[in-house]
Design an enzyme around this catalytic site. Structure first.
Site, mmCIF file in Angstrom:
data_model
loop_
_atom_site.group_PDB
_atom_site.id
_atom_site.type_symbol
_atom_site.label_atom_id
_atom_site.label_comp_id
_atom_site.label_asym_id
_atom_site.label_seq_id
_atom_site.Cartn_x
_atom_site.Cartn_y
_atom_site.Cartn_z
ATOM 1 N N PRO A 191 -5.501 -1.168 14.531
ATOM 2 C CG PRO A 191 -4.440 -2.999 14.564
ATOM 3 C CD PRO A 191 -6.179 -2.533 14.576
ATOM 4 C CB CYS A 192 -3.601 3.397 11.875
ATOM 5 S SG CYS A 192 -2.062 3.981 12.739
ATOM 6 C CD GLN A 193 0.579 -0.336 13.088
ATOM 7 O OE1 GLN A 193 -1.116 -0.145 12.819
ATOM 8 N NE2 GLN A 193 0.810 0.252 13.869
ATOM 9 C CG PHE A 243 -5.141 1.230 6.402
ATOM 10 C CD1 PHE A 243 -6.181 1.041 5.118
ATOM 11 C CD2 PHE A 243 -6.145 1.019 7.615
ATOM 12 C CE1 PHE A 243 -6.652 -0.251 5.404
ATOM 13 C CE2 PHE A 243 -6.595 0.217 7.683
ATOM 14 C CZ PHE A 243 -6.883 -0.880 6.587
#
Length: 381
Positions: free
Chosen positions: A97-99, A101
């Protein structure tokens, strides 16, 4: 004819299967990938995934899959745990999950629970090593470009050191979809490659020779690519912006002079959206911006939250937002052309477009994945 060697792959945070598709599309005369299992927690994404792939999907929280004793449903997660550790794995891939960063998010990094999900890779590596005395030969991780710079580089330094502590040589590169594929989307992502064997790492020279793979397209070529993705015959009213639906987005100078507007800003989409085969954004409801690279701006999960977050285009039928099928095709998934959508959730609830827009924004660009996965296959065949 000699049978191809099968490379067994486990896919974490699989979403709707973009990374899996890129691996499965990879070609090599001597070897092929097989997805041993994929994991995803979002039930709506799982519904889409199952419509398009037949290999096992482990649905649930990966932390509980790896540690059933911590869950409220020990029986369920014990079964999933046994499935995940039923055999050795050659490659682990995943876009964690990238949210946490992302520039588009709050950028809390490891202070956000989603940021800590990176440790699932480390946990799985160690459990596979403990059971089979065999770590995966290759790890493939994908995330937002901002991961590298987050917290002045400290976040990525921690990630890289954790991977190196497991015995891997780590290489990374930031690639833009529009420069390394024929997909007309501006999408920069970091692709992290980890090799257990130094000889494999030395042979992986893609990141040292990116100029050989980089591509440029003129406006005419981009228009052709866009025509292959956008269905300009769509006439479903729910996708279109009209003066009847959004009068404040079609305000003439005369109307503005006479009545003004709530925020003191005049917008007229018909004046701002004037070119076919281009993509536009309605930014914060205050101005319209055309992408200057002749491609679609980065698709984001925010497309599924409503508002005006889906890019706009000009068609013979008027101004409209992209359809879910078009956002999937901008990621390289052939929606409507082999890749199918669910029509309901669990056979009962209507499957809304908001889930599909979110899934497209969270997805990866399949051709870029394929390019990298083929390089791996050439090395470990």
């Amino acid at each position: 004819m000699e049978a191809k060697r099968t490379i067994r792959v486990a896919s974490l945070f699989a979403g709707i299967g973009g990374i899996c598709q890129g691996f499965l599309d990879s070609k090599n005369k001597k070897a092929k990938y097989e997805i041993a299992w994929a994991n995803e927690i979002d039930p709506y994404a799982c519904e889409t995934y199952r419509k398009n792939f037949s290999h096992p999907l482990i649905e649930g929280d990966i932390n509980f899959v790896l540690h059933p004793e911590n869950s409220d449903d020990i029986e369920k997660y014990t079964e999933l745990h046994e499935q995940a550790l039923s055999e050795p794995i050659d490659v682990i891939n995943g876009g964690f999950p990238c949210q946490a960063f992302s520039i588009a998010g709050e950028r809390k990094g490891f202070d956000d629970e989603r940021g800590n999900l990176f440790m699932s890779f480390i946990d799985l590596i160690n459990q596979l090593d403990e059971k089979f005395h065999k770590k995966p030969r290759v790890l493939f991780l994908e995330n937002v470009k901002n991961l590298k710079a987050h917290d002045h580089g400290r976040t990525y330094k921690v990630i890289k050191s954790k991977l190196e502590d497991c015995g891997y040589t780590v290489k990374e590169a930031v690639l833009n979809t529009m420069s390394y594929s024929e997909l007309p989307q501006n999408r920069e992502r970091i692709y992290i490659m980890c090799f257990l064997n130094k000889d494999d790492a030395d042979k992986f020279t893609l990141y040292d020779n990116l100029d050989k793979f980089k591509r440029t397209f003129d406006a005419t070529e981009r228009a052709t690519q866009i025509k292959n993705i956008i269905d300009y015959s769509v006439d479903d009213p729910k996708y279109f912006y009209t003066k009847e639906k959004y009068p404040h987005y079609f305000m003439t100078e005369e109307e503005f002079a006479k009545n003004g507007s709530k925020d003191g800003i005049r917008i007229n989409l018909e004046e701002d959206i004037t070119e076919m085969y281009q993509f536009y954004q309605l930014r914060r409801g205050q101005y319209v911006r055309k992408n200057q690279s002749n491609v679609c701006p980065t698709l984001t999960a925010n497309m599924g939250t409503g508002g005006h977050n889906v890019p706009l285009i000009l068609t013979p039928n008027g101004i409209r937002k992209l359809t879910p099928e078009e956002t999937f095709r901008l990621q390289g998934l052939p929606a409507g052309r082999g890749y199918v959508f669910p029509t309901s959730f669990n056979g009962t609830k209507t499957y809304g477009n908001s889930h599909l827009y979110k899934q497209a924004g969270n997805a990866v660009s399949v051709p870029v994945i394929k390019m990298i996965a083929e390089q791996i296959l050439d090395i470990i065949k």
